[in-house]
Scaffold this motif. Structure first.
Motif: not given
Length: 448
Positions: A255-261, A263-277
């Motif tokens: 399943x195509x899933x990712x995580x967001x919280x 404790x993540x580095x800012x770059x990784x948080x942005x990357x997760x949101x971009x791919x979900x958006x």
């Protein structure tokens, strides 16, 4: 009142035909009243509700900061900045937050913007340094101010407000009612615009209780996700470890899933949101950090793997679906050994999920990474033109494009990726060779 010639085109620039009732009332009230408390649900358009009157209040004769917007998180700040830029005004905006280069911020602020957006800690730091003058700041906005209070920013906000001697307008914005307004805000007898109860009466949200036979609900979650007809969903958990564990489990199952919280580095948080958006990822597993103040699409499905302790957080999570006139469903996974939440009616209709017959369809798009952005003079139109002319793509092959300072991300139809990369392998965009490749997935933070 601002007579900027672009004012009549603001809604057109945003792709909006007209304001909703809340936005119309808020615009009029903010323009006319000194203290305003705006209460409206997540996703109802609060950002535009205060940005439009702020635009009208700005004076183009003043070369200095005129409005300060304080936000509890960098994500909310970036979202407000994005909306302002889309409005197409002639006024400069800058954003300041922890984790961002303070030297870059100081350089940006040397040419004063009309509006500064920032988190309390970073703005307090700039005031300590004397980075910008405060004597022209007349409007203060505390967006999601209840979240700032909850995160413990009392001291910083008090420090900031005391240093704004010329304020004549204070706007407090929240998706939660019943919050006590601290005295240091100097907001006395505000005009209260409460659209929360009205929205709740008109809610198109349905709730389903999903029983789990096993105490570890992860397999039940998998079955539920597979029953959603390949439609995207947000999955809420109470703990960061659970977020990553569930994301890993779903990914291993295909399943195509990712995580967001948090404790993540800012770059990784942005990357997760971009791919979900942009639709490259269908399922976002997250903590309450994604319950409000983030620019993510309207969802038909919200899943509570864990229930939050407070009812208001439950409400904010559910605010990610059934917005305005749309309908949506909130699913509550439950095992009989769990302590029941006092705020939830457990007699709601039950949904018993059966064994999986098929996995959700893979996403239609995949994310392409480009090693250039705004600071490299790369624009969305540059990318579109390059992908059309050199990459041989057609109009429907490209989805959402996000151009950051030094990098960009483009959603491209999955079945066009290989041909695109082959066609542009040795090509230059605007005379320069950039690294262009399939964007990597979110990386977990190493535990030191």
């Amino acid at each position: 009142m601002n007579r900027n010639p672009h004012s009549t085109n603001l809604l057109l620039n945003l792709g909006i035909e007209s304001l909703n009732e809340m936005q119309e009332v808020a615009e009029s009230t903010i323009l006319n009243d000194a203290n305003v408390l705006l209460l409206s649900p997540t996703g109802s358009g609060k950002t535009l509700a205060f940005l439009l009157p702020i635009f009208q209040l700005l004076d183009e004769e003043i070369n200095g900061v005129q409005c300060l917007i304080l936000v509890p998180s960098r994500e909310l700040g970036l979202q407000i900045e994005q909306v302002w830029k889309k409005m197409g005004t002639n006024y400069k905006v800058n954003i300041c937050y922890g984790g961002h280069s303070i030297d870059t911020e100081i350089k940006n602020l040397s040419n004063p913007p009309a509006i500064i957006i920032g988190t309390p800690g970073r703005i307090a730091d700039h005031l300590d340094r004397g980075t910008f003058k405060v004597d022209t700041i007349k409007t203060l906005v505390l967006d999601e101010f209840d979240k700032s209070l909850q995160l413990g920013f009392h001291e910083e906000m008090s420090f900031i407000i005391k240093r704004l001697p010329k304020l004549n307008k204070r706007i407090l914005v929240s998706a939660t009612s019943g919050i006590e307004i601290p005295k240091y805000t100097n907001v006395v007898n505000p005009t209260v615009l409460d659209f929360i109860q009205e929205e709740e009466k008109n809610s198109n949200l349905s709730m389903k209780l999903v029983p789990s036979r096993e105490k570890d609900k992860i397999h039940t979650l998998f079955q539920l996700v597979c029953s959603l007809k390949s439609e995207a969903a947000i999955i809420f958990c109470n703990h960061r470890d659970a977020v990553e564990r569930i994301s890993d489990y779903l990914s291993e199952k295909g399943i195509f899933a990712t995580f967001y919280h948090g404790g993540m580095d800012q770059e990784e948080r942005e990357r997760a949101l971009i791919q979900f958006r942009n639709g490259s990822i269908s399922y976002l597993v997250t903590t309450d950090l994604a319950a409000r103040g983030l620019d993510i699409p309207e969802m038909k499905h919200v899943i509570h793997y864990h229930l939050p302790l407070k009812e208001e957080e439950f409400t904010h999570r559910n605010g990610r679906t059934a917005r305005m006139q749309a309908s949506g469903t909130a699913y509550i996974l439950f095992h009989e050994s769990e302590k029941k939440a006092e705020y939830l009616d457990y007699e709601i209709s039950k949904l018993n999920v059966s064994e999986v017959k098929a996995l959700p369809k893979p996403p239609e798009f995949q994310t392409i990474y480009i090693s250039g952005g705004k600071k490299n003079k790369v624009s969305k139109m540059d990318i579109v033109g390059f992908f059309f002319q050199k990459g041989k793509l057609e109009k429907g092959d490209i989805g959402i494009i996000e151009v950051k300072d030094f990098i960009s991300f483009v959603a491209v139809k999955y079945n066009k990726i290989n041909d695109l990369l082959k066609n542009i392998k040795d090509e230059k965009m605007k005379g320069k060779k950039y690294k262009i490749a399939v964007a990597r997935n979110v990386i977990k933070k190493e535990i030191e």
